[in-house]
Design a protein around this motif. Structure first.
Motif, PDB file in Angstrom:
ATOM      1  N   ARG A 164       0.883  -1.146  -0.093  1.00  0.00           N
ATOM      2  CA  ARG A 164       0.121  -0.141   0.049  1.00  0.00           C
ATOM      3  C   ARG A 164       0.944   1.173  -0.062  1.00  0.00           C
ATOM      4  O   ARG A 164       0.623   2.084  -0.876  1.00  0.00           O
ATOM      5  CB  ARG A 164      -0.907   0.012   1.312  1.00  0.00           C
ATOM      6  N   ARG A 165       1.888   1.212   0.721  1.00  0.00           N
ATOM      7  CA  ARG A 165       2.815   2.396   1.001  1.00  0.00           C
ATOM      8  C   ARG A 165       3.507   2.776  -0.746  1.00  0.00           C
ATOM      9  O   ARG A 165       3.449   3.835  -1.172  1.00  0.00           O
ATOM     10  CB  ARG A 165       3.903   2.126   1.908  1.00  0.00           C
ATOM     11  N   ALA A 166       4.057   1.637  -1.170  1.00  0.00           N
ATOM     12  CA  ALA A 166       4.694   1.880  -2.341  1.00  0.00           C
ATOM     13  C   ALA A 166       3.630   2.147  -3.542  1.00  0.00           C
ATOM     14  O   ALA A 166       4.005   3.276  -4.145  1.00  0.00           O
ATOM     15  CB  ALA A 166       5.241   0.427  -2.734  1.00  0.00           C
ATOM     16  N   SER A 167       2.636   1.632  -3.446  1.00  0.00           N
ATOM     17  CA  SER A 167       1.426   1.928  -4.338  1.00  0.00           C
ATOM     18  C   SER A 167       1.074   3.504  -4.377  1.00  0.00           C
ATOM     19  O   SER A 167       1.018   4.332  -5.256  1.00  0.00           O
ATOM     20  CB  SER A 167       0.142   1.013  -4.172  1.00  0.00           C
ATOM     21  N   LEU A 168       0.661   3.845  -2.992  1.00  0.00           N
ATOM     22  CA  LEU A 168       0.241   5.257  -3.135  1.00  0.00           C
ATOM     23  C   LEU A 168       1.513   6.115  -3.050  1.00  0.00           C
ATOM     24  O   LEU A 168       1.205   7.341  -3.912  1.00  0.00           O
ATOM     25  CB  LEU A 168      -0.447   5.600  -1.643  1.00  0.00           C
ATOM     26  N   GLY A 169       2.686   5.851  -2.771  1.00  0.00           N
ATOM     27  CA  GLY A 169       3.808   6.747  -3.152  1.00  0.00           C
ATOM     28  C   GLY A 169       3.979   6.841  -4.716  1.00  0.00           C
ATOM     29  O   GLY A 169       4.440   7.804  -5.323  1.00  0.00           O
ATOM     30  N   LEU A 170       3.797   5.590  -5.438  1.00  0.00           N
ATOM     31  CA  LEU A 170       3.961   5.872  -6.719  1.00  0.00           C
ATOM     32  C   LEU A 170       2.766   6.722  -7.675  1.00  0.00           C
ATOM     33  O   LEU A 170       3.187   7.458  -8.429  1.00  0.00           O
ATOM     34  CB  LEU A 170       4.122   4.633  -7.311  1.00  0.00           C
ATOM     35  N   LYS A 171       1.714   6.702  -7.006  1.00  0.00           N
ATOM     36  CA  LYS A 171       0.540   7.508  -7.473  1.00  0.00           C
ATOM     37  C   LYS A 171       1.035   8.790  -7.165  1.00  0.00           C
ATOM     38  O   LYS A 171       0.720   9.866  -8.229  1.00  0.00           O
ATOM     39  CB  LYS A 171      -0.587   7.133  -6.615  1.00  0.00           C
ATOM     40  N   GLU A 172       1.509   9.250  -5.907  1.00  0.00           N
ATOM     41  CA  GLU A 172       1.969  10.652  -5.709  1.00  0.00           C
ATOM     42  C   GLU A 172       2.978  11.304  -6.619  1.00  0.00           C
ATOM     43  O   GLU A 172       2.983  12.334  -6.943  1.00  0.00           O
ATOM     44  CB  GLU A 172       2.467  10.614  -4.177  1.00  0.00           C
ATOM     45  N   ILE A 173       3.851  10.117  -7.253  1.00  0.00           N
ATOM     46  CA  ILE A 173       5.000  10.908  -8.050  1.00  0.00           C
ATOM     47  C   ILE A 173       4.393  10.804  -9.610  1.00  0.00           C
ATOM     48  O   ILE A 173       5.357  11.054 -10.467  1.00  0.00           O
ATOM     49  CB  ILE A 173       6.256  10.199  -8.108  1.00  0.00           C
ATOM     50  N   GLY A 174       3.231  10.591  -9.644  1.00  0.00           N
ATOM     51  CA  GLY A 174       2.386  10.428 -11.185  1.00  0.00           C
ATOM     52  C   GLY A 174       2.276   9.158 -11.878  1.00  0.00           C
ATOM     53  O   GLY A 174       2.031   9.164 -13.170  1.00  0.00           O
ATOM     54  N   ILE A 228       3.762  -5.203  -6.861  1.00  0.00           N
ATOM     55  CA  ILE A 228       2.404  -5.284  -6.867  1.00  0.00           C
ATOM     56  C   ILE A 228       1.673  -3.968  -6.545  1.00  0.00           C
ATOM     57  O   ILE A 228       0.538  -3.901  -6.712  1.00  0.00           O
ATOM     58  CB  ILE A 228       2.096  -6.343  -5.557  1.00  0.00           C
ATOM     59  N   GLY A 229       2.620  -3.123  -5.826  1.00  0.00           N
ATOM     60  CA  GLY A 229       2.091  -1.815  -5.482  1.00  0.00           C
ATOM     61  C   GLY A 229       1.716  -0.938  -6.971  1.00  0.00           C
ATOM     62  O   GLY A 229       0.799  -0.287  -7.145  1.00  0.00           O
ATOM     63  N   ALA A 230       2.651  -1.261  -7.814  1.00  0.00           N
ATOM     64  CA  ALA A 230       2.453  -0.525  -9.184  1.00  0.00           C
ATOM     65  C   ALA A 230       1.108  -1.198  -9.892  1.00  0.00           C
ATOM     66  O   ALA A 230       0.337  -0.474 -10.349  1.00  0.00           O
ATOM     67  CB  ALA A 230       3.783  -0.714 -10.093  1.00  0.00           C
TER      68      ALA A 230
END
Length: 643
Positions: free
Chosen positions: A50-60, A82-84
């Motif tokens: 979850r942390r990786a996924s939302l972090g990726l979303k935040e960088i576009g 899996i976050g991606a």
């Protein structure tokens, strides 16, 4: 056995969430770091994802965006991948050994926007090609060592900073991640898996969530696993062989994945875990066998005599066990005694005492190697498949291990042999096709779903699939007699002294071979006989080593059923065939045409009986891109004719 087909309706992130609900506090992953095993529960697995996924979303990073993974085997590669996928994006693995120029081509081809690297070595490769990959927005790294000077450049980002972004996004919108996971679909493309690239730049096979989960369910339908079972992740993540276990088998069964501290410590770490199942390319099992032979060779004479005696007993017992037949009483007692006194302690030393099944795939394995492992109590079985069918489509069943075959289809997999003798397969694990290559996809997959393998084969009277060779690699001599170079290469490689072999002979009067000796086994053999040498090149050129190889080839020729299968001429190559030199694919397959063209002068000398020695220039390309050239003499040998 419980029906788990409902899991086929999940995406991988959705299945991860389901695992949390059913066994959240159970260990899902384990990583060795600084000599200590660090566990992650399914709850923690999901939190990091979850942390990786939302972090990726935040960088576009968003839907249909691609992230490249150039990493060692670490838990973070799964968190990020899996976050991606949870964010609607697509992951893609690139081998750690890939050189910068090829990385640039792959990133451009796959339209990568974010790259995740495990350490400075991989980051530096990406930095070297920065001007050639303008679409890459960020390079994320896991290991901060050596990265202090990169912190001021916003192109680079540590995974801890990515997690921090994800935490803040979760605080601002606690339901965002669950919504993204809910939007996933089992039939969406989740990963681009690179093919082995035997004929050029790899192609990206578009794999779906259902592809991986179906393969995991069907394999464990044949060979069930318990949720308490352990698996050691040491295969490159860019290879379908690792993905099918990490994405497919682990998610489908709930087993724990263990990550070694490093590539160098993988086999030692394997001993500490004692996995219940194992998958590896043939080279893994060839290396382990060589290590066993070295241990025996260094042992006392009495131990050697016992080993040789019980090995003969074990091989006889193995033929009964592999075919599911009951052993004669005397043989059963002797094989049990050999297991207790000799083989069980030996298998325990290499960390395989808890192993119920071991699989090999990616290339064919000689029948003798299967018998060897079965004789010492390791249940080694062949699998067959390809990247485009999620790695596994056929497997030996327990009690039905026939070394000359690759087993029967997995449940739900259909097999057909075309009029041209090509193996065709159809199942829910078949890829959607190649990325940005519709014409190649049309050649690969028929409209009715049949997948072309490119391999020639047939189904025998027991319903087992027999693979002959690549359709394009099957050879015919000048008299039109057909032979399989792969079959002969595997026969040669069963010799403990031969590490690799390349067979030639298409449209020629006879079969010839370029041989790579095994530097460890032959080096020890030379030392025991007082033969001094300095380098691999020096060892390969020793006449005593040539005599050794000559005897091994003569033995193999003596077992050949037909004369045109016998090797007539050979030479011992002065260097090991290598991925970095383009001679092998990333998965260790020989790039036969490349080798023939690169060593054309040697190939021509093999077919000129008047040549017994040749001056050559040895060209090397190292992993960092540097090259070197060394002059040496290469000898050519002709085998005596046998009737």
């Amino acid at each position: 056995m419980e029906n788990r087909d409902h899991l086929l309706e999940y995406s991988i992130p959705q299945l991860l969430r389901w695992r949390v609900k059913t066994s959240g506090n159970k260990t899902a992953l384990r990583e060795k770091d600084f000599g200590r095993w660090i566990p992650y529960t399914w709850n923690e697995y999901y939190d990091y994802t979850r942390r990786a996924s939302l972090g990726l979303k935040e960088i576009g990073f968003g839907r249909q965006d691609k992230i490249a993974l150039i990493c060692d085997n670490i838990p973070e590669v799964l968190f990020v991948a899996i976050g991606a996928q949870a964010a609607g994006g697509i992951s893609a693995g690139i081998y750690q050994t890939t050189l910068p120029d090829e990385i640039a081509q792959i990133i451009d081809y796959l339209e990568i926007s974010v790259v995740f690297c495990s350490d400075q070595e991989q980051v530096d490769k990406v930095l070297e090609i920065r001007e050639r990959i303008p679409n890459v927005k960020r390079v994320i790294y896991e290991d901060p060592r050596g990265m202090r000077g990169y912190r001021s450049d916003k192109w680079f980002m540590s995974i801890d900073d990515l997690y921090a972004l994800g935490d803040r996004a979760h605080q601002n919108d606690p339901g965002c991640f669950e919504t993204m996971v809910d939007e996933g679909s089992a039939d969406e493309v989740c990963h681009l898996c690179l093919t082995s690239g035997t004929t050029g730049l790899p192609k990206g096979a578009m794999m779906t969530h259902r592809n991986y989960i179906n393969m995991g369910l069907r394999l464990t339908e044949v060979d069930p696993l318990e949720p308490t079972d352990e698996y050691v992740s040491f295969l490159p993540f860019a290879w379908i062989g690792e993905q099918m276990n990490s994405f497919g088998v682990a998610m489908a069964t709930g087993i724990a994945i263990n990550f070694p501290e490093s590539v160098e410590t993988a086999m030692a770490d394997l001993k500490e875990i004692g996995p219940h199942f194992m998958f590896g390319a043939p080279r893994i099992y060839e290396t382990i066998r060589s290590q066993i032979w070295l241990k025996i060779d260094e042992s006392y004479r009495f131990n050697k005599l016992c080993y040789n005696f019980f090995m003969k007993i074990g091989e006889k017992a193995a033929h009964y066990r592999m075919t599911g037949r009951s052993k004669p009483q005397v043989l059963g007692v002797l094989s049990w005694l050999g297991s207790v006194l000799m083989f069980r302690p030996l298998v325990n030393q290499i960390g395989l005492s808890r192993l119920r099944r071991a699989y090999t795939g990616g290339a064919a394995l000689g029948p003798e190697l299967f018998t060897f492992y079965q004789a010492i109590g390791v249940n080694l079985k062949q699998i067959y498949g390809q990247t485009e069918i999620t790695g596994i489509a056929y497997v030996h069943r327990d009690g039905g291990v026939h070394p000359e075959t690759v087993g029967k289809p997995l449940p739900g997999t259909e097999c057909m042999i075309s009029d041209q003798g090509e193996i065709l397969s159809r199942s829910a694990s078949v890829t959607k096709g190649y990325y940005k290559a519709p014409e190649k996809t049309a050649e690969l997959i028929e409209p009715d779903g049949w997948l072309h393998s490119g391999d020639a084969g047939y189904i025998n009277e027991n319903g087992h699939l027999v693979v002959i060779d690549r359709v394009s690699d099957v050879m015919h001599n000048s008299r039109g007699e057909m032979f399989s170079p792969m079959f002969l290469e595997n026969r040669l490689k069963f010799s403990p002294y031969i590490k690799e072999a390349v067979i030639f002979g298409n449209q020629q009067d006879y079969v010839s071979a370029l041989i790579n000796i095994d530097p460890i086994v032959v080096g020890k053999w030379a030392e025991d006989r007082g033969i001094s040498f300095s380098t691999f090149m020096d060892l390969s050129a020793k006449p005593e080593v040539a005599d050794l190889v000559y005897r091994e080839i003569a033995r193999i020729n003596g077992n050949a059923e037909q004369a045109h299968f016998r090797i007539h001429r050979f030479a011992i190559l002065y260097k090991l065939l290598d991925v970095d030199d383009g001679e092998l694919t990333k998965t260790g397959k020989i790039r036969r045409q490349f080798v023939r063209e690169k060593y054309r002068d040697l190939y021509e000398a093999l077919y000129d009986a008047s040549v017994s020695e040749k001056q050559v220039e040895a060209f090397y390309q190292y992993q960092d891109g540097q090259t070197a050239t060394v002059k040496t003499k290469l000898a050519f040998y002709t085998m005596e004719q046998t009737s």
